[in-house]
Motif scaffolding. Structure first.
Motif, short mmCIF file in Angstrom:
data_model
loop_
_atom_site.label_atom_id
_atom_site.label_comp_id
_atom_site.label_asym_id
_atom_site.label_seq_id
_atom_site.Cartn_x
_atom_site.Cartn_y
_atom_site.Cartn_z
N VAL A 373 0.67 -1.09 -0.06
CA VAL A 373 0.05 -0.17 0.10
C VAL A 373 0.87 1.18 0.00
CG1 VAL A 373 -2.00 -1.22 1.01
CG2 VAL A 373 -0.04 0.00 2.51
N LEU A 374 0.32 2.31 -0.38
CA LEU A 374 0.77 3.52 -0.56
C LEU A 374 1.09 4.61 0.61
CD1 LEU A 374 0.01 4.59 -4.09
CD2 LEU A 374 2.09 3.25 -3.18
N THR A 375 -0.16 4.52 1.68
CA THR A 375 -0.44 5.13 2.71
C THR A 375 -1.07 4.43 3.72
OG1 THR A 375 -2.73 5.78 2.17
CG2 THR A 375 -1.05 7.11 1.10
N ASN A 376 -0.83 4.84 4.95
CA ASN A 376 -1.60 4.41 6.08
C ASN A 376 -2.80 4.69 6.31
OD1 ASN A 376 -1.15 2.70 8.50
ND2 ASN A 376 -1.31 4.51 9.76
N THR A 377 -3.30 5.70 5.59
CA THR A 377 -4.83 5.97 5.58
C THR A 377 -5.55 5.49 4.66
OG1 THR A 377 -4.12 7.89 4.12
CG2 THR A 377 -4.17 8.32 6.57
N CYS A 378 -5.08 4.34 3.85
CA CYS A 378 -6.11 3.71 3.09
C CYS A 378 -7.05 2.87 3.89
CB CYS A 378 -5.36 2.92 1.92
SG CYS A 378 -4.33 1.46 2.56
N THR A 379 -8.07 2.54 3.37
CA THR A 379 -8.98 1.46 4.08
C THR A 379 -8.55 0.41 4.77
OG1 THR A 379 -10.70 2.61 2.69
CG2 THR A 379 -11.52 0.83 3.95
N ILE A 380 -7.85 -0.49 3.94
CA ILE A 380 -7.40 -1.54 4.48
C ILE A 380 -6.47 -1.32 5.58
CG2 ILE A 380 -5.26 -2.13 2.75
CD1 ILE A 380 -7.12 -4.99 2.53
N ASN A 381 -5.89 -0.27 5.55
CA ASN A 381 -4.80 -0.03 6.84
C ASN A 381 -5.50 0.42 7.99
OD1 ASN A 381 -2.61 -1.05 5.51
ND2 ASN A 381 -1.30 0.68 6.61
N GLN A 382 -6.87 1.10 7.96
CA GLN A 382 -7.47 1.79 8.85
C GLN A 382 -8.68 0.53 9.49
OE1 GLN A 382 -7.02 4.65 10.44
NE2 GLN A 382 -5.31 4.28 9.16
N GLU A 383 -9.08 -0.36 8.48
CA GLU A 383 -10.21 -0.99 9.25
C GLU A 383 -9.78 -2.72 9.15
OE1 GLU A 383 -13.96 -0.42 6.83
OE2 GLU A 383 -13.58 1.60 6.77
N GLU A 384 -10.46 -3.46 10.30
CA GLU A 384 -10.16 -4.49 10.41
C GLU A 384 -10.62 -5.49 9.45
OE1 GLU A 384 -12.04 -6.68 13.96
OE2 GLU A 384 -9.93 -7.34 14.67
N VAL A 385 -9.97 -6.41 9.02
CA VAL A 385 -10.32 -7.27 8.08
C VAL A 385 -10.45 -8.57 8.36
CG1 VAL A 385 -9.49 -8.15 5.68
CG2 VAL A 385 -8.92 -5.90 6.18
N PHE A 386 -9.64 -9.18 9.41
CA PHE A 386 -9.89 -10.11 10.10
C PHE A 386 -9.77 -11.52 9.28
CE2 PHE A 386 -11.48 -12.66 13.79
CZ PHE A 386 -10.71 -12.04 14.55
N GLY A 387 -8.85 -11.42 8.37
CA GLY A 387 -8.59 -12.54 7.59
C GLY A 387 -7.18 -12.73 6.83
N PRO A 388 -7.00 -13.61 5.98
CA PRO A 388 -5.46 -13.80 5.69
C PRO A 388 -4.96 -12.77 4.72
CG PRO A 388 -7.10 -15.24 4.39
CD PRO A 388 -7.78 -14.59 5.47
N VAL A 389 -4.94 -11.57 5.03
CA VAL A 389 -4.70 -10.35 4.22
C VAL A 389 -3.94 -9.56 5.06
CG1 VAL A 389 -5.52 -8.30 2.81
CG2 VAL A 389 -6.79 -10.59 3.20
N VAL A 390 -2.50 -9.28 4.52
CA VAL A 390 -1.63 -8.09 5.24
C VAL A 390 -1.09 -7.22 4.15
CG1 VAL A 390 -0.96 -9.53 7.02
CG2 VAL A 390 0.21 -9.77 4.96
N THR A 391 -0.92 -6.22 4.67
CA THR A 391 -0.27 -4.86 3.79
C THR A 391 1.08 -4.62 4.35
OG1 THR A 391 -0.99 -3.19 5.26
CG2 THR A 391 -2.80 -3.62 3.72
N ILE A 392 1.81 -4.17 3.25
CA ILE A 392 3.30 -3.99 3.61
C ILE A 392 3.75 -2.28 3.00
CG2 ILE A 392 4.14 -6.33 3.73
CD1 ILE A 392 5.55 -5.81 1.05
N MET A 393 4.26 -1.70 3.73
CA MET A 393 4.78 -0.36 3.30
C MET A 393 6.07 -0.02 3.98
SD MET A 393 2.00 2.62 4.56
CE MET A 393 3.22 3.97 4.19
N PRO A 394 6.84 0.77 3.30
CA PRO A 394 7.95 1.17 3.74
C PRO A 394 8.04 2.34 4.86
CG PRO A 394 7.99 2.03 1.62
CD PRO A 394 6.71 1.26 1.88
N PHE A 395 9.07 2.68 5.72
CA PHE A 395 9.18 3.60 6.45
C PHE A 395 10.57 4.12 6.67
CE2 PHE A 395 11.11 2.17 10.57
CZ PHE A 395 10.84 0.92 10.42
N ASN A 396 10.69 5.47 6.98
CA ASN A 396 12.16 6.23 6.83
C ASN A 396 12.71 6.35 8.32
OD1 ASN A 396 11.96 6.43 4.22
ND2 ASN A 396 10.71 8.17 4.46
N SER A 397 11.85 6.43 9.17
CA SER A 397 12.39 6.80 10.58
C SER A 397 11.54 6.27 11.55
CB SER A 397 12.63 8.37 10.89
OG SER A 397 11.28 8.69 10.66
#
Ligand code: NAD
Length: 481
Positions: A373-397
Motif C-alpha cells: 500500500v502507498l499510505t497508512n490512511t487507506c481503508t485496508i490499513n484502517q479497518e479490521e479485515v480479520f482474514g488472511p490479508v496483510v499490507t506492507i509499506m516502507p518507513f524512513n524513521s
C-alpha cells in the motif's frame, strides 16, 4: 444432523424458543447441525439456575473451587483429540492448530485460574494515628454474563468462564452462534468434574436475540464480552443505564514494525505466522507490516516467497497451513476489502483470490494475500479485515513509523523487531496499545494483563486483573481505639 441444546442447571434442555439456526461446516459449506435461537425465557431460566446456585458456590472454599476447575482442565486434556476435531470442523481452522493451541489453551485457562484463585490476595491498611485498620473484601459479583466470538471458540469462551467461576460467580454464557459445538460439549465435562448444577449455564443463539437478552437482564450484574468493536459499543450503550460492570475485548488493526537491525530470519518466520495463523482470524494478528526502507525490497521478495509456500487446504489434512474462513459471508467481506484496496491503488503481491479445494469446492477458502500500500490512511490499513490479508509499506524513521502505528482507531497489540534495546523501550512507551511484543509475537503468559486501548476495548483480562474484574471490592474499616 445434530440439534444442540442449552445447558442449564447441569442438564441439557430443549429450548423454550422453537427457532433453529443452521450450523455450517466451513470446510465444505454443508449444514451439519442446528442450534436454538434461545429466547428471553431461555435466558431467564439460565439466570434462575445461576442465581439459585450462587449462595452455595460463592461460599465454597477456594480449595474446592480450585479442585473442580483443575479437574475440568484435566478432562479437557483427556478429550483433546475429540474436541480438536469438533473445533476444526465447526470453525474451519487446521486440526493441528486446534489440537496444539485452542484446546490445550482452554485446559490451561481452567488450570491457571484454579491455581490463581488460591493466590489472590486483597489489601489491608493500618491507618496509623487513627487507631483503625482498613481491609478490602473482594466478593464475587453474583450472576455474570460471558459472551464470546467464533475465531478461537473454546479458548476464548473458557478465558472468561474460568476466572468468573474461580472468583465465586455463577455464569450465564453464550458462545458464538457460528461456532457453538465445543461450548456445547463443555457441559458434559463440567458435570463429570462435579461442578454443581447451575454454576455454569450455556445458552445458544444469535447475538441480537440471546445475547441481547443477556446484556439487558437487570440482574446479570457484569458482562465480559469479546467480539467486534461495533457490538462492544452497542453493549456499552445498552448496559450503561443498568450500571453493569463491563469488560470489552474488541477488534484490532495491529502494526508489525520491522527495523533493519533485527534478527532477520526469526523475524521473517514469525511475521508469516503473525500474518496468517488461523487464516488471519486472530484479533492479535499483525495486519499492517511496516518495514525500514533500507531492507524493504529484500523483505518484500523474501516474505512473498515464503507466503507463496503456505498450503491452503482442508482443515483435517496434516499439511494444511491455511484452512477455511469461518463463513461464506465472512469470505465475501474479506474479498470486498481486497477489492477496495485495489481501487485505492494497493498492489497485490500475492494471493487475492478465493480457492476451490478439490473435493470441497463449496468450502470458504482464500489465498494468503499480501498487498503493498502507498499510505497508512487507506481503508485496508484502517479497518479490521480479520482474514488472511496483510499490507506492507516502507518507513524512513522511528518517528515516521510511530506516527503510522498509532494513526488508527484501534489499540490492541503491536510488534517491533529491533536489536536496539533503547529503541525497543522508547517505542514501547509511546505505542498506543495494550500489548507490545518486542522480537516475538503472541507469546502469552497468563499472569499478564490482556486487552486493548482506544476502540480495542476497555478493561483487562488475564492474571489477577480479571479476578479483580470478577470481584467487587469492599472497604471495611475497623476502629479499635
Ligand atoms: P461479534 O461482535 O459479531 O460477536 C461476538 C459475540 O457477541 C457473539 O457471541 C455474538 O452472538 C454476540 N453478540 C452480537 N450481537 C450482540 C448483542 N446485541 N448483544 C449481545 N451479544 C451480541 O464478533 P465476531 O464476529 O464473533 O468476532 C470477531 C471480532 O472479535 C473481531 O472484531 C475480533 O477482533 C474480535 N476479537 C477480539 C478479541 C480480543 O481479545 N480483543 C479476541 C478475539 C476476537
Amino acid at each position: 444432523m445434530e440439534r444442540i441444546q442449552n445447558f442449564i442447571n447441569g442438564q441439557y434442555y430443549e429450548p423454550n424458543s422453537n427457532e433453529w439456526l443452521d450450523n455450517y461446516c466451513p470446510a465444505n459449506g454443508e449444514i451439519y447441525g442446528q442450534i436454538p435461537n434461545s429466547s428471553r425465557i431461555d435466558v431467564e431460566n439460565a439466570y434462575i439456575a445461576a442465581q439459585s446456585a450462587f449462595p452455595t458456590w460463592s461460599q465454597t472454599t477456594l480449595e474446592e473451587r480450585s479442585r473442580i476447575l483443575i479437574k475440568i482442565s484435566e478432562l479437557l486434556e483427556a478429550n483433546l483429540n475429540h474436541l480438536a476435531k469438533v473445533e476444526s470442523k465447526d470453525n474451519g481452522k487446521p486440526l493441528h492448530l486446534a489440537s496444539q493451541i485452542d484446546i490445550p489453551r482452554a485446559a490451561s485457562n481452567f488450570r491457571f485460574f484454579g491455581n490463581a484463585i488460591t493466590q489472590f490476595a486483597s489489601e489491608s491498611h493500618d491507618s496509623v494515628g487513627h487507631q483503625a485498620i482498613n481491609f478490602t473484601l473482594r466478593q464475587p459479583i453474583g450472576v455474570v454474563g460471558c459472551i464470546s466470538p467464533w475465531n478461537l471458540p473454546l479458548y476464548l469462551f473458557t478465558w472468561k468462564i474460568a476466572p468468573a467461576l474461580a472468583a465465586g460467580n455463577c455464569v450465564v454464557a453464550k458462545p458464538s452462534e457460528i461456532t457453538p459445538m465445543t461450548a456445547y460439549k463443555l457441559g458434559d465435562i463440567c458435570n463429570e468434574a462435579q461442578l454443581p448444577p447451575g454454576v455454569l449455564n450455556i445458552v445458544h443463539g444469535l447475538g441480537s436475540t440471546t445475547g441481547q437478552a443477556i446484556i439487558e437482564h437487570p440482574d446479570i450484574k457484569a458482562i465480559s464480552f469479546t467480539g467486534g468493536t461495533k457490538t462492544g459499543a452497542h453493549i456499552a450503550k445498552t448496559t450503561a443505564p443498568l450500571f453493569k460492570k463491563l469488560s470489552l475485548e474488541l477488534g484490532g488493526k495491529n502494526p508489525n514494525t520491522i527495523f533493519a537491525d533485527c534478527d532477520y530470519k526469526n523475524m521473517l518466520e514469525t511475521t508469516v505466522q503473525s500474518s496468517f495463523t488461523n487464516q488471519g482470524q486472530i484479533c492479535l494478528c499483525g495486519s499492517r507490516i511496516f518495514v525500514e526502507s533500507s531492507i524493504y525490497d529484500t523483505f518484500k521478495v523474501d516474505f512473498v516467497e515464503k507466503v507463496k509456500t503456505l498450503k491452503v487446504g482442508h482443515p483435517l489434512k496434516d499439511d494444511t497451513d491455511i484452512g477455511a474462513l469461518v463463513s461464506e459471508s465472512h469470505l465475501k467481506k474479506v474479498m470486498e476489502y481486497i477489492s477496495i484496496a485495489k481501487q485505492e491503488n494497493g498492489r497485490i503481491l500475492c494471493g487475492g483470490h478465493s480457492v476451490k479445494v478439490k473435493g470441497f469446492e463449496k468450502g470458504y477458502y482464500l489465498e494468503p494475500t499480501v498487498i503493498e500500500v502507498l499510505t497508512n490512511t487507506c481503508t485496508i490499513n484502517q479497518e479490521e479485515v480479520f482474514g488472511p490479508v496483510v499490507t506492507i509499506m516502507p518507513f524512513n524513521s522511528e518517528d515516521h513509523v510511530l506516527q503510522m502505528m498509532n494513526e488508527v482507531k484501534y489499540g490492541l497489540s503491536a510488534t517491533v523487531w529491533t536489536n536496539d534495546l533503547q529503541r525497543a523501550i522508547r517505542m514501547s512507551k509511546q505505542i498506543q496499545a495494550g500489548i507490545v511484543w518486542i522480537n516475538t509475537w503472541m507469546m502469552r503468559d497468563l499472569r499478564t494483563p490482556f486487552g486493548g486501548t482506544k476502540a480495542s476495548g476497555i478493561g483487562r483480562e488475564g492474571g489477577f486483573e480479571v479476578l479483580r474484574f470478577f470481584t467487587e471490592p469492599k472497604n471495611v474499616c475497623i476502629k479499635y481505639g
